[in-house]
Design a protein around this motif. Structure first.
Motif, PDB file in Angstrom:
ATOM      1  N   GLY A  82      41.146  40.249  37.262  1.00  0.00           N
ATOM      2  CA  GLY A  82      42.489  39.680  37.280  1.00  0.00           C
ATOM      3  C   GLY A  82      43.384  40.305  38.327  1.00  0.00           C
ATOM      4  O   GLY A  82      44.404  39.719  38.717  1.00  0.00           O
ATOM      5  N   GLU A 123      42.950  29.441  45.961  1.00  0.00           N
ATOM      6  CA  GLU A 123      43.828  29.332  44.800  1.00  0.00           C
ATOM      7  C   GLU A 123      45.204  28.898  45.265  1.00  0.00           C
ATOM      8  O   GLU A 123      45.671  29.325  46.326  1.00  0.00           O
ATOM      9  N   ARG A 131      47.954  34.388  37.369  1.00  0.00           N
ATOM     10  CA  ARG A 131      46.819  35.289  37.126  1.00  0.00           C
ATOM     11  C   ARG A 131      47.218  36.751  37.299  1.00  0.00           C
ATOM     12  O   ARG A 131      46.880  37.613  36.472  1.00  0.00           O
ATOM     13  N   SER A 132      47.935  37.041  38.373  1.00  0.00           N
ATOM     14  CA  SER A 132      48.309  38.420  38.678  1.00  0.00           C
ATOM     15  C   SER A 132      49.250  38.997  37.626  1.00  0.00           C
ATOM     16  O   SER A 132      49.053  40.123  37.138  1.00  0.00           O
ATOM     17  N   ASP A 134      49.819  37.864  34.566  1.00  0.00           N
ATOM     18  CA  ASP A 134      49.134  37.922  33.266  1.00  0.00           C
ATOM     19  C   ASP A 134      48.244  39.161  33.165  1.00  0.00           C
ATOM     20  O   ASP A 134      48.211  39.833  32.123  1.00  0.00           O
TER      21      ASP A 134
END
Length: 225
Positions: A82, A123, A131-132, A134
């Motif tokens: 992640g 992406e 994503r980052s 989270d």
């Protein structure tokens, strides 16, 4: 600060591709000599911190930076995908100038920070941001009241800065993302907040030519991963 988690967010040390402004994305590019020196310096700078855990992207430039911190603190490194840099698809492996020559329209859209723009195989900025953030919040949530190190990439740190300061993902960047910089955040269980950003005092010392062990130098940092 109560039970908030203190985050030390570290960008990996320099690579040859940083110097060349070549987009790394999720390609596995190692640290150069300067980057290894920077990793050692950031490890020394964190030696006095009461760190509970070290997390890092599994890409080698971040993993090796984290390994230097691990060696100094005695804590193991836990790799988490992640924390990887944004996947840049067809942009990866090329300099910005090379891409502009081939795909000027794509570069224009990229530089304008369109949230849902996805070059082939990449992406979108929106997906990468989520994503980052989270990942950082998930890892921090496991350590209430403690301090964790997150070793990641320029793009990831950019996302964390925006989340902590309430900056939209479309806004132009006006802050630094220096290689091996120390960036301090707090996670309260609900959101990230800013404590301090862009600390590079630990890199203000011997240069590659001056260091007594044959060295390790400091060159200007670039903002590409």
């Amino acid at each position: 600060m109560g039970h908030g988690t203190r985050i030390l967010a570290i960008r990996h040390g320099e690579t040859a591709w940083n110097v060349d402004t070549r987009i790394q994305g999720q390609l596995d590019i190692p640290l150069n000599d300067t980057g290894r020196w920077q990793a050692g310096r950031v490890a020394e700078a964190l030696a006095g911190e009461d760190i509970a855990a070290i997390y890092a992207s599994d890409l080698v430039r971040a993993a090796d930076t984290a390994a230097a911190i691990s060696l100094r603190t005695g804590l193991p490194v836990i790799h988490d995908q992640g924390l990887r840099e944004r996947r840049f698809g067809l942009f990866q492996g090329r300099t910005v100038a090379e891409i502009e020559a081939i795909h000027p329209d794509l570069v224009r859209r990229w530089k304008s920070r369109e949230p849902d723009f996805e070059p082939e195989g990449a992406e979108s900025l929106r997906v990468f941001y989520q994503r980052s953030v989270d990942a950082a919040q998930r890892l921090a949530a496991a350590h209430p009241g403690e301090t964790v190190v997150l070793v990641a990439h320029g793009g990831v740190l950019d996302c964390l800065y925006r989340a902590a300061c309430g900056m939209p993902i479309e806004a132009p960047r006006t802050w630094q993302l220096g290689n091996a910089s120390i960036n301090r955040l707090l996670f309260t269980g609900e959101r990230l907040t800013m404590i301090g950003w862009g600390d590079i005092q630990h890199l203000e010392g011997d240069t590659l030519e001056e260091s007594s062990d044959g060295g390790r130098g400091l060159t200007p940092a670039h903002s590409l991963s």
